[in-house]
Design a protein around this motif. Structure first.
Motif, PDB file in Angstrom:
ATOM      1  N   UNK A 100       0.758  -1.180  -0.092  1.00 10.16           N
ATOM      2  CA  UNK A 100      -0.051  -0.063  -0.115  1.00 10.16           C
ATOM      3  C   UNK A 100       0.892   1.082  -0.051  1.00 10.16           C
ATOM      4  N   UNK A 101       2.038   1.205   0.626  1.00  7.77           N
ATOM      5  CA  UNK A 101       2.902   2.178   0.729  1.00  7.77           C
ATOM      6  C   UNK A 101       3.341   2.744  -0.881  1.00  7.77           C
ATOM      7  N   UNK A 103       1.742   1.930  -3.673  1.00  5.74           N
ATOM      8  CA  UNK A 103       0.603   2.153  -4.238  1.00  5.74           C
ATOM      9  C   UNK A 103       0.200   3.631  -3.903  1.00  5.74           C
ATOM     10  N   UNK A 104       0.327   4.231  -2.831  1.00 13.29           N
ATOM     11  CA  UNK A 104       0.192   5.554  -2.297  1.00 13.29           C
ATOM     12  C   UNK A 104       1.342   6.404  -3.046  1.00 13.29           C
ATOM     13  N   UNK A 105       2.436   6.151  -2.948  1.00 13.80           N
ATOM     14  CA  UNK A 105       3.267   6.901  -3.580  1.00 13.80           C
ATOM     15  C   UNK A 105       3.208   7.020  -5.162  1.00 13.80           C
ATOM     16  N   UNK A 106       2.838   6.050  -5.703  1.00 13.45           N
ATOM     17  CA  UNK A 106       2.831   5.919  -7.088  1.00 13.45           C
ATOM     18  C   UNK A 106       1.670   6.758  -7.444  1.00 13.45           C
ATOM     19  N   UNK A 107       0.589   6.536  -6.773  1.00 12.52           N
ATOM     20  CA  UNK A 107      -0.685   7.197  -7.153  1.00 12.52           C
ATOM     21  C   UNK A 107      -0.543   8.874  -7.051  1.00 12.52           C
ATOM     22  N   UNK A 108       0.507   9.468  -6.052  1.00 13.04           N
ATOM     23  CA  UNK A 108       0.845  10.984  -6.388  1.00 13.04           C
ATOM     24  C   UNK A 108       1.981  11.185  -7.239  1.00 13.04           C
ATOM     25  N   UNK A 109       2.290  10.318  -7.997  1.00 12.96           N
ATOM     26  CA  UNK A 109       3.027  10.475  -9.236  1.00 12.96           C
ATOM     27  C   UNK A 109       4.616  10.305  -9.221  1.00 12.96           C
ATOM     28  N   UNK A 110       4.949   9.715  -7.980  1.00  9.64           N
ATOM     29  CA  UNK A 110       6.546   9.570  -7.547  1.00  9.64           C
ATOM     30  C   UNK A 110       6.974   8.558  -8.423  1.00  9.64           C
ATOM     31  N   UNK A 111       8.445   9.198  -8.749  1.00 13.21           N
ATOM     32  CA  UNK A 111       9.158   7.879  -9.516  1.00 13.21           C
ATOM     33  C   UNK A 111       9.864   6.882  -8.550  1.00 13.21           C
ATOM     34  N   UNK A 116      12.304   8.277  -6.170  1.00 19.34           N
ATOM     35  CA  UNK A 116      11.621   9.048  -4.987  1.00 19.34           C
ATOM     36  C   UNK A 116      10.882   8.229  -4.173  1.00 19.34           C
ATOM     37  N   UNK A 120      12.312   8.748  -0.250  1.00 21.51           N
ATOM     38  CA  UNK A 120      11.315   9.282   0.594  1.00 21.51           C
ATOM     39  C   UNK A 120      10.464   8.357   1.512  1.00 21.51           C
ATOM     40  N   UNK A 121       9.987   7.072   0.906  1.00 18.52           N
ATOM     41  CA  UNK A 121       8.920   6.578   1.511  1.00 18.52           C
ATOM     42  C   UNK A 121       9.662   5.313   1.999  1.00 18.52           C
ATOM     43  N   UNK A 154      11.302   3.837   6.019  1.00 16.37           N
ATOM     44  CA  UNK A 154      10.545   3.102   6.756  1.00 16.37           C
ATOM     45  C   UNK A 154      11.135   1.668   7.038  1.00 16.37           C
ATOM     46  N   UNK A 202       3.141   8.523 -15.150  1.00 16.24           N
ATOM     47  CA  UNK A 202       3.304   9.398 -14.022  1.00 16.24           C
ATOM     48  C   UNK A 202       2.381  10.629 -14.206  1.00 16.24           C
ATOM     49  N   UNK A 233      -1.082   9.910 -13.366  1.00 13.26           N
ATOM     50  CA  UNK A 233      -1.073   9.703 -11.872  1.00 13.26           C
ATOM     51  C   UNK A 233      -1.070  11.168 -11.062  1.00 13.26           C
ATOM     52  N   UNK A 291      -7.462   5.058  -0.985  1.00 14.03           N
ATOM     53  CA  UNK A 291      -7.439   3.691  -0.572  1.00 14.03           C
ATOM     54  C   UNK A 291      -8.505   3.166   0.394  1.00 14.03           C
ATOM     55  N   UNK A 339      -3.535   3.942   3.532  1.00 10.65           N
ATOM     56  CA  UNK A 339      -2.107   3.951   3.110  1.00 10.65           C
ATOM     57  C   UNK A 339      -1.256   5.469   3.085  1.00 10.65           C
ATOM     58  N   UNK A 344       1.734   7.608   4.844  1.00  9.72           N
ATOM     59  CA  UNK A 344       3.071   7.500   5.094  1.00  9.72           C
ATOM     60  C   UNK A 344       3.212   7.697   6.753  1.00  9.72           C
ATOM     61  N   UNK A 383       5.683   7.329   8.821  1.00  6.59           N
ATOM     62  CA  UNK A 383       6.927   7.988   9.272  1.00  6.59           C
ATOM     63  C   UNK A 383       7.027   9.299   8.896  1.00  6.59           C
ATOM     64  N   UNK A 420       6.852  16.024  -6.254  1.00  5.06           N
ATOM     65  CA  UNK A 420       6.525  15.738  -7.817  1.00  5.06           C
ATOM     66  C   UNK A 420       6.150  16.949  -8.481  1.00  5.06           C
TER      67      UNK A 420
END
Lengths: 269, 277
Positions: A168-169, A171-179, A182, A186-187, A191, B108, B111, B118, B122, B124, B126, B140
Motif C-alpha cells: 500500500x505504501x 501504491x500511495x506513493x505511485x498514485x501521487x506520481x512519484x518516480x 523518489x 522518501x517512502x 521506513x 506519471x 497519476x 484507498x 495508506x 506514510x 513515518x 513531484x
C-alpha cells in the motif's frame, strides 16, 4: 503437582543468582583446565609482559603500544569495508528487486558467487588474482574483499527490509506520481531502517570479526599485531587471550549500543 | 448538507483551475465534450483468471460515477487500472487525452492528474500529517516548501482537521486518517479523484465524516469515480451508477432508475441484498 514443581525448578534455574553461579562454575572449570594443561606442558606464564603492548613508556612520556594501534587498524579497515559494503548491499538489493531481468540476474549471480566461496579463498582471489591485474595493493584488496563479502550478506538485509514495507505504501506513493527513485528515497527506505537496524548492527560485529582474516596477507590490524608479537616473544597463550578480549570488548560495546538503538526505534512507532 | 455552498469558496484559494471546477455544477456536465476517462474493450488477467472482460466505460469532465457490485466482481481492479496500479492486458485506456501504456512518463503524468483514495488509507506512517500532504507537491510538482504548506493547510481545513497537522497518522482515528488521505490526493490538485472503497475499513461511527467530505468534493464539481457500498452516498451524488459482476459491466444507469427499477435481474438481486439491512 509434578508439573508445578517442574515449573518451580525451571524458574529457580533461570533466576539470576543461579545463572551467575552456573556461569562462574563453568568458567572456573574451563580456566582451571587450561591452566592445568598449560602447567602440564610446562608453559611459562608471563602476564607481566603484556601491559607494555598497550602503553609504552618512552622518554616523551606514555604512548600507545602495538595492540591499541592494531585495534585502530582493525577499526579503520572495518569502517571502510562496512561503508563500502553498505553501498554494494543496497545496489545489489535494488538490482534484485528491479524490473530489469538483466539486473536481477547479475545480482543473483553475484550473490551466489560470493556466498558460496569461503572468505579466505575470496581474499586470495582479490589479493593474488585481482590485485596484480588491477594493480591493487594489499590494503585495497583487503578492504574490497571484505566489502564484497559483507555487501552480499547485507544485500539480503536490505532486501528483507524493503520487502517488509506493505504494498500500500508503494501504491500511495505511485498514485501521487512519484518516480521509483523518489519512492525508495522518501517512502520505503526511511521506513525500512527500523527493520534493518538490528541485523545491520550484528553485521558490523561480523565485519570486525572477519577483518581478522586479512592478517594472512599481512595487513596491519589487531590479529596481525598479535601474530607479530608472538613471533617475537613466543607468549602465544597470553597474547591470544588478550587479543580475544580486546575483540570482545569492542563487539560488546557495539552490541550494547545496538540494543539501545533498537529500543529507541521500537518506542517511536 | 451540514455546510453551505459559500463555505467552499471561502476556504479555497482562487486558483484558476480550481475555480473553474467549482463553477461546474451537477447539472452542467457537458454532454458533447470528449470523455476525460475512456476505457475501450479492456481486459485484465491475473494468471489464468480473467478479472475484467470487455470493459467499455467513459466518464465526462465533472461526472460522478459510482461503481458497485458483489465482491470479486472486478470493481477495484477496474478503478486501479485507471491510474495503472494494475496493467490492463487488452484494449485501451485514455485519461485526459493520454493513453496508458508502458511509457513511465505518461503514467506519471496521468497519476498527477488522478488522485486516489484507498480502503486502507495508506498514509506514510513515518511522516507527519502535514508532511504526508506536502511530499507530493514538493517532490513531484517541485513546489517550494512554504507554498506547499499553505496549500496543505488549505486542504486540511477543507477536510476539517486543521489542528492535526503536526501529528503522525498512527495518532489519528480511522476517519481522520482517511480524511488526511483525501487531502493528500487533493494537494496534487488532480482533475479526477478515484475512491476505492474508502469507508470499508472504517468503524461505523466514522463513515459519515468521510462521506461528508466526499459529498462536498462532489458538489464542488470534481470528476469522481467511486467504488463503494454506501448506497445513500451513491443516491446523493452519483450521475451514473455502474453495476459490475464477474468482471463485466452489467449495467450503466442514472441512479434514479438504478435504485427504483434496475435493468438487470442481477442488479435487482444485489440491491435487495444490501438494502434490506
Amino acid at each position: 503437582m509434578p508439573a508445578r514443581s517442574a515449573k518451580r525448578l525451571k524458574r529457580a534455574l533461570s533466576s539470576r543468582p543461579v545463572s551467575v553461579l552456573i556461569y562462574l562454575s563453568v568458567m572456573a572449570a574451563l580456566i582451571g583446565a587450561s591452566l592445568k594443561g598449560a602447567e602440564a606442558m610446562g608453559y611459562n606464564w608471563q602476564w607481566y609482559r603484556i601491559p607494555q603492548y598497550f602503553f609504552e613508556h618512552t622518554e616523551g612520556g606514555v604512548t600507545l603500544g602495538e595492540i591499541p594501534w592494531g585495534l585502530v587498524g582493525t577499526i579503520t579497515l572495518s569502517t571502510l569495508a562496512f561503508v563500502l559494503a553498505l553501498g554494494i548491499g543496497l545496489l545489489v538489493a535494488l538490482l534484485r528487486l528491479s524490473d530489469l531481468i538483466v539486473g536481477r540476474a547479475v545480482a543473483r549471480i553475484f550473490l551466489e558467487f560470493v556466498r558460496n566461496i569461503p572468505l579466505l579463498v575470496l581474499l586470495y582471489v582479490f589479493y593474488y588474482v585481482l590485485g596484480p591485474i588491477f594493480g591493487m595493493d594489499r590494503y585495497t584488496a583487503s578492504v574490497l574483499c571484505l566489502a564484497v563479502f559483507h555487501g552480499a550478506l547485507m544485500s539480503e538485509i536490505f532486501r528483507g527490509g524493503i520487502t517488509s514495507i506493505p504494498a500500500g505504501q508503494w501504491e500511495a506513493a505511485k498514485s501521487i506520481g512519484m518516480t521509483t527513485g523518489q519512492i525508495y528515497t522518501y517512502i520505503i527506505l526511511p521506513q525500512s531502517i527500523r527493520f534493518m537496524l538490528p541485523p545491520m548492527t550484528s553485521e558490523v560485529v561480523n565485519v570486525i570479526k572477519s577483518s581478522a582474516i586479512v592478517s594472512v596477507i599481512a595487513v596491519v590490524e589487531l590479529t596481525t599485531v598479535g601474530r607479530n608479537i608472538i613471533s617475537d616473544t613466543y607468549m602465544s597463550f597470553e597474547i591470544w587471550f588478550t587479543i580475544a578480549a580486546v575483540y570482545m570488548v569492542v563487539t560488546l560495546i557495539i552490541s550494547t549500543f545496538a540494543s539501545y538503538l533498537e529500543r529507541r526505534y521500537a518506542v517511536q512507532d | 448538507m451540514p455546510f453551505g455552498e459559500g463555505w467552499l469558496f471561502a476556504a479555497f484559494p482562487l486558483e484558476p483551475r480550481v475555480t473553474l471546477q467549482h463553477e461546474v455544477r451537477k447539472d452542467m456536465v457537458s454532454p458533447g465534450a470528449p470523455p476525460i476517462i475512456s476505457m475501450r474493450n479492456v481486459a485484465k488477467f491475473f494468471g489464468p483468471f480473467q478479472a475484467l472482460t470487455d470493459i467499455n466505460f467513459s466518464v465526462r469532465q465533472g461526472e460522478r460515477v459510482v461503481i458497485c457490485g458483489p465482491s470479486g466482481s472486478g470493481k477495484s481492479t477496474l478503478i486501479r487500472c485507471l491510474n495503472r496500479l494494475e496493467e490492463h492486458d487488452e484494449g485501451t485506456i485514455t485519461i485526459d487525452g493520454i493513453e496508458l501504456g508502458d511509457d513511465t512518463k505518461d503514467i506519471r503524468a496521468v497519476r498527477q492528474e488522478v488522485g486516489m483514495v484507498f480502503q486502507q488509507f495508506n498514509l506514510f506512517p513515518h511522516l507527519t500529517v502535514l508532511e504526508n500532504l506536502t511530499i507530493g507537491p514538493i517532490r513531484v510538482r517541485k513546489m517550494d516548501k512554504p507554498a506547499a504548506e499553505v496549500l496543505a493547510r488549505t486542504y486540511l481545513d477543507r477536510v476539517r482537521i486543521p489542528e492535526q497537522a503536526d501529528k503522525y497518522p498512527s495518532q489519528l482515528s480511522g476517519g481522520q486518517q482517511q480524511r488526511v488521505a483525501i487531502a493528500r490526493s487533493l494537494c496534487m490538485e488532480p482533475r479526477i479523484m478515484l475512491f476505492d472503497e474508502p469507508t470499508s475499513a472504517l468503524d461505523p461511527e466514522m463513515i459519515s465524516e468521510v462521506l461528508d467530505v466526499m459529498v462536498e468534493l462532489a458538489d464542488s464539481g470534481m470528476t469522481m469515480v467511486c467504488v463503494t457500498h454506501e448506497m445513500g452516498f451513491a443516491r446523493r451524488v452519483a450521475d451514473t451508477m455502474v453495476f459490475m459482476e464477474a468482471g463485466r459491466i452489467v449495467e450503466t444507469t442514472p441512479p434514479a432508475q438504478f435504485f427504483t427499477n434496475p435493468k438487470s435481474k442481477r442488479a435487482r438481486l444485489f440491491l435487495d441484498q444490501i438494502l434490506e439491512h
